[in-house]
Enzyme design. Structure first.
Site, PDB file in Angstrom:
ATOM      1  N   ARG A 199       0.859  -1.182   0.000  1.00 30.26           N
ATOM      2  CA  ARG A 199       0.000   0.000   0.000  1.00 30.26           C
ATOM      3  C   ARG A 199       0.897   1.234   0.000  1.00 30.26           C
ATOM      4  NH1 ARG A 199      -2.169   0.624   5.558  1.00 30.26           N
ATOM      5  NH2 ARG A 199      -0.652   2.306   5.630  1.00 30.26           N
TER       6      ARG A 199
ATOM      7  N   TYR B 227       4.315   4.523  11.692  1.00 29.46           N
ATOM      8  CA  TYR B 227       4.613   3.090  11.750  1.00 29.46           C
ATOM      9  C   TYR B 227       5.434   2.546  10.586  1.00 29.46           C
ATOM     10  CZ  TYR B 227       0.378   3.109   8.851  1.00 29.46           C
ATOM     11  OH  TYR B 227      -0.544   3.380   7.880  1.00 29.46           O
TER      12      TYR B 227
ATOM     13  N   HIS C 283      -3.194   4.415   5.040  1.00 30.45           N
ATOM     14  CA  HIS C 283      -4.410   3.584   5.061  1.00 30.45           C
ATOM     15  C   HIS C 283      -5.590   4.341   4.450  1.00 30.45           C
ATOM     16  CE1 HIS C 283      -7.446   0.774   6.443  1.00 30.45           C
ATOM     17  NE2 HIS C 283      -8.071   1.755   7.052  1.00 30.45           N
TER      18      HIS C 283
HETATM   19  C1  LIG Z   1     -14.450  -6.188  11.828  1.00 29.57           C
HETATM   20  C2  LIG Z   1     -13.634  -4.964  11.617  1.00 29.57           C
HETATM   21  N1  LIG Z   1     -12.736  -4.610  12.547  1.00 29.57           N
HETATM   22  C3  LIG Z   1     -12.010  -3.475  12.406  1.00 29.57           C
HETATM   23  C4  LIG Z   1     -12.181  -2.687  11.312  1.00 29.57           C
HETATM   24  C5  LIG Z   1     -11.415  -1.377  11.196  1.00 29.57           C
HETATM   25  N2  LIG Z   1     -10.457  -1.449  10.080  1.00 29.57           N
HETATM   26  C6  LIG Z   1     -10.762  -0.980   8.863  1.00 29.57           C
HETATM   27  S1  LIG Z   1      -9.583  -1.330   7.739  1.00 29.57           S
HETATM   28  C7  LIG Z   1      -8.617  -2.091   8.904  1.00 29.57           C
HETATM   29  C8  LIG Z   1      -7.327  -2.712   8.477  1.00 29.57           C
HETATM   30  C9  LIG Z   1      -7.557  -3.769   7.460  1.00 29.57           C
HETATM   31  O1  LIG Z   1      -6.353  -4.260   6.986  1.00 29.57           O
HETATM   32  P1  LIG Z   1      -6.272  -5.265   5.767  1.00 29.57           P
HETATM   33  O2  LIG Z   1      -7.273  -6.355   5.918  1.00 29.57           O
HETATM   34  O3  LIG Z   1      -4.862  -5.658   5.616  1.00 29.57           O
HETATM   35  O4  LIG Z   1      -6.763  -4.401   4.513  1.00 29.57           O
HETATM   36  P2  LIG Z   1      -6.105  -3.066   3.907  1.00 29.57           P
HETATM   37  O5  LIG Z   1      -6.798  -1.922   4.570  1.00 29.57           O
HETATM   38  O6  LIG Z   1      -4.658  -3.093   4.162  1.00 29.57           O
HETATM   39  O7  LIG Z   1      -6.441  -3.102   2.467  1.00 29.57           O
HETATM   40  C10 LIG Z   1      -9.223  -2.049  10.152  1.00 29.57           C
HETATM   41  C11 LIG Z   1      -8.648  -2.581  11.380  1.00 29.57           C
HETATM   42  C12 LIG Z   1     -13.127  -3.097  10.357  1.00 29.57           C
HETATM   43  N3  LIG Z   1     -13.363  -2.390   9.246  1.00 29.57           N
HETATM   44  N4  LIG Z   1     -13.837  -4.231  10.531  1.00 29.57           N
END
Ligand SMILES: Cc1ncc(C[n+]2csc(CCOP(=O)(O)OP(=O)(O)O)c2C)c(N)n1
Ligand SMILES: [Mg+2]
Lengths: 356, 330
Positions: A251, A264, A255
């Protein structure tokens, strides 16, 4: 067991590589993928700019992950289903949904702004991994109905820690459901690095325990992705059941715009991954193959710019958001209480804000 | 430590409460998603890993059920975990652990296993958040026997009630109104830790009582201000603690005024506001001049950002409800 080395057909500089496990897709196919990458990158940049201008509430960018986004959409046949997350705007657009409809969510006008039934694209999932059991259900239903539909379900590295991820993989394997689980391992779940997420050698290894083929692929190599995801879709379509594909990618942006990535990760790390940009390597390859000339490049850029301009124009204007929709869809027939609440809001709006 | 009140945002007040609790009691540990080096997406755990080390404040894999489940186990073995759910709707994967285990363990084991776990939940809306980021989920927890449910509205209470929650022998769902995270208020860190289960009269009024909690408290106070300019004297009770419920304070106020409006952001049907209205009707019937009114969110999924202002209880809606309370002069 799955291979620890990712499937790669093109090096970061576009040189042909690979160990013969997968064939190189033909140049005309890769040229189309490149065209998608140009569009996807431009859309990512445009959407991020619209956040800065206050026209979008938020945009989780897939900058750097465009090869995953574009190929995930491209390997599907008409009738197949895509199950995207909040980060997969580009994949949905590449599947044929108008960008403005996709951005409805992030613009803050409604939740899902496109017709999921017409497009065979599920609403973007924000609660992580929760869409994956739905993907299995759609696939299983397709089999029961005698359709050869394949479902490609996207999620991130962090989402593989959620229970729903594991339940979905197990169900898919037990029911031989035609699902391709496509994990974009972009190394972070917001701030949490992969090492804190999983102790497995790769995320692809998680497929092994559920009894399904699993492949690790270079997620910035559109050629390798085309080969690997194409094979997985083909297997699912012909009764071979699910596959787990892990893409090794990164990425490039934070975020979301609300995130401070400096807390981080280092700039050096980001720069290192920027060197492995998915557009650069495919472009170099196509140039070397004489499949891409200046005229085509200009045409692709112009096409991408036109899409960006349409998005800019559409999001630049404020349009009224209908308030009756708040109540219209909650139940097939609004409950008496909802009907009364809708009437209350209508009366308030008719009376004007200056009632008091 | 200074005894002078300091200006702190709610996020800072909560952060200070965690620091002070971790300093006071080595068994207090903080964990969840992004709570370590990032300091939480709302920065409530900012600096805790640096100050107390990775053993005391750490990131977990991304799994809410795992987070609450592990907290239960650690509480069974001597720790006082304070865990963070990143947003209201992202606590739902932990629902099984919260309702079947966290809430019931003490009862199942005749009190042998009490679980001093605090589950912090940033909740409610008004921040322009997209779907799943703005739920008012308090009714699910308040309906589950065995859980203490706290909903501070002020930064002082954010500090004091979080200290009280961490000290509680019972599991606590700690609801933080995310809209107020970054507003600064004076906080007296040396003030006594408030007892759990006590409402606060924020404004005493003679004509009618507004009963609110969390993000509805500032709305109610603003309504009372405006009503005062129109010649009506409204009191405001801040519940602070949804479970246990402070009947005494609420009923004393309503008996004095004879009129009550309950204000809450959550959908009204089968809600905490419904419980409050029912209790007032049962306990103050002979003092009431008018039926108890509720001003709540609509019975709909939380709206998208551009429509949320239609859903949220507004000063106008509160005052319209007050107008409906069968005034003799009307
Ligand atoms: C059940 C749940 N817990 C927490 C979140 C908050 N949250 C949104 S994105 C994220 C990180 C997700 O990381 P990843 O699966 O690696 O996807 P990326 O954002 O890197 O594409 C978090 C913790 C959420 N959307 N859903
Ligand atoms: Mg990720």
């Amino acid at each position: 067991m799955t291979d620890l080395a990712p499937v790669r057909l093109l090096d970061a500089d576009g040189t042909v590589t690979g160990d013969g496990r997968y064939p190189m897709p033909p140049p005309d196919v890769l040229l189309e993928r490149y065209r998608g990458l140009v569009r996807g990158k431009r859309l990512n940049e445009q959407a991020s700019a619209l956040v800065r201008q206050g026209r979008l509430a938020v945009y989780p960018s897939s900058r750097g992950q465009e090869a995953c986004e574009v190929v995930a959409a491209a390997v599907l046949r008409p009738g197949d289903w895509l199950f995207p997350t909040y980060r997969d705007t580009v994949a949905i657009v590449e599947r044929g949904v108008a960008p403005v409809e996709v951005l409805t969510l992030l613009r803050g006008e409604w939740h899902c702004g496109y017709d999921p039934v017409h497009h065979h694209v599920a609403p973007q999932a924000t609660p992580l991994a929760t869409q994956l059991p739905h993907a299995v259900g759609v696939a299983h239903a397709a089999r029961l109905r005698g359709e050869d539909t394949v479902v490609l379900a996207l999620c991130g590295d962090g989402a593989t820690s959620e229970g729903d991820f594991h339940e979905a993989l197990n169900f898919a394997a037990v029911f031989t459901a035609p699902v391709v689980f496509f994990v974009q391992n972009n190394k972070y779940a917001i701030s949490v690095p992969l090492a804190r997420q999983s102790a497995a050698p790769t995320l692809a290894h998680k497929g092994v325990g559920y009894g399904m083929p699993a492949v690790l692929v270079d997620g910035n190599d559109a050629a390798a992705l085309t080969a690997v995801l194409g094979e997985a879709v083909g297997r699912a379509a012909t009764g071979g059941g699910p596959t787990l594909v892990e893409a090794d990618t990164y990425r490039i942006e934070a975020h979301t715009n609300a995130d401070d990535a400096a807390r981080y990760r280092t700039d050096a790390e980001v720069r290192e991954w920027a060197e492995r940009d998915p557009l650069r390597r495919l472009r170099a390859y196509l140039r070397a193959e004489n499949a891409l000339d200046d005229a085509r490049e200009d045409a692709f850029a112009a096409e991408a710019e036109a899409v960006a301009a349409r998005v800019r124009a559409a999001l630049g204007e404020d349009r009224p958001v209908p308030t009756d929709e708040l109540f219209a869809h909650v139940h097939a027939t609004p409950t008496p209480q909802l009907a009364a609440q809708a009437a209350l809001l209508r009366a308030e709006l008719a009376a004007g804000e200056d009632a008091r | 430590m200074t005894t002078e009140p300091e200006k702190l945002t709610m996020a800072q007040a909560l952060n200070t409460a965690l620091r002070d609790a971790m300093t006071a009691d080595e068994s207090v540990v903080v964990f969840g998603e992004d709570v370590g080096p990032l300091g939480g997406v709302f920065r409530v755990t900012d600096g805790l890993t640096a100050a107390f080390g990775e053993q005391r404040c750490f990131d977990t894999p991304l799994a809410e059920s795992g987070i609450v489940g592990m907290a239960i186990g650690m509480a069974m073995n001597g720790f006082r975990p304070v865990v963070e759910m990143q947003f209201d709707a992202f606590a739902y994967p932990a629902f099984e652990q919260i309702t079947s285990h966290l809430a019931k363990m003490a009862n199942r084991t005749r009190g042998r296993l009490r679980l001093p776990v605090v589950v912090r939940v940033p909740y409610a809306g008004g921040i322009g958040g997209v779907e799943h980021h703005c739920d008012s989920s308090e009714a699910y927890y308040a309906h589950t026997a065995g859980l203490t449910v706290l909903a501070p509205a002020t930064n002082q209470d954010a500090y004091g009630l979080l200290r009280a929650a961490i000290g509680s022998p019972d599991p606590v769902i700690f609801l933080e109104p995310k809209k107020h995270y970054f507003a600064a208020e004076e906080v007296d860190l040396a003030a006594a830790v408030p007892p759990i289960g006590r409402a606060a009269v924020r404004r005493s009024g003679a004509d009618a009582t507004l009963i609110a909690y969390g993000p509805a408290v500032p709305v109610s106070l603003a309504a009372a201000e405006l009503a005062a300019t129109e010649g009506r004297d409204l009191g405001v009770v801040d519940l602070r603690s949804l479970v246990p419920f402070d009947d005494a304070t609420v009923m004393a106020e309503v008996r004095r005024t004879g009129r009550a409006v309950v204000v809450a952001e959550a959908p009204g049907f089968a809600s905490v506001a419904s419980e409050v209205a029912a209790r007032v009707a049962e306990q103050c019937f002979h003092h009431l001049e008018a039926p108890v009114r509720r001003v709540t969110g609509f019975d709909i999924p939380y709206p998208p950002p551009k429509l949320e202002h239609h859903h949220l209880p507004s000063v106008e809606r509160v005052l319209d409800a007050v107008d409906d309370l069968q005034w003799e002069d009307a």
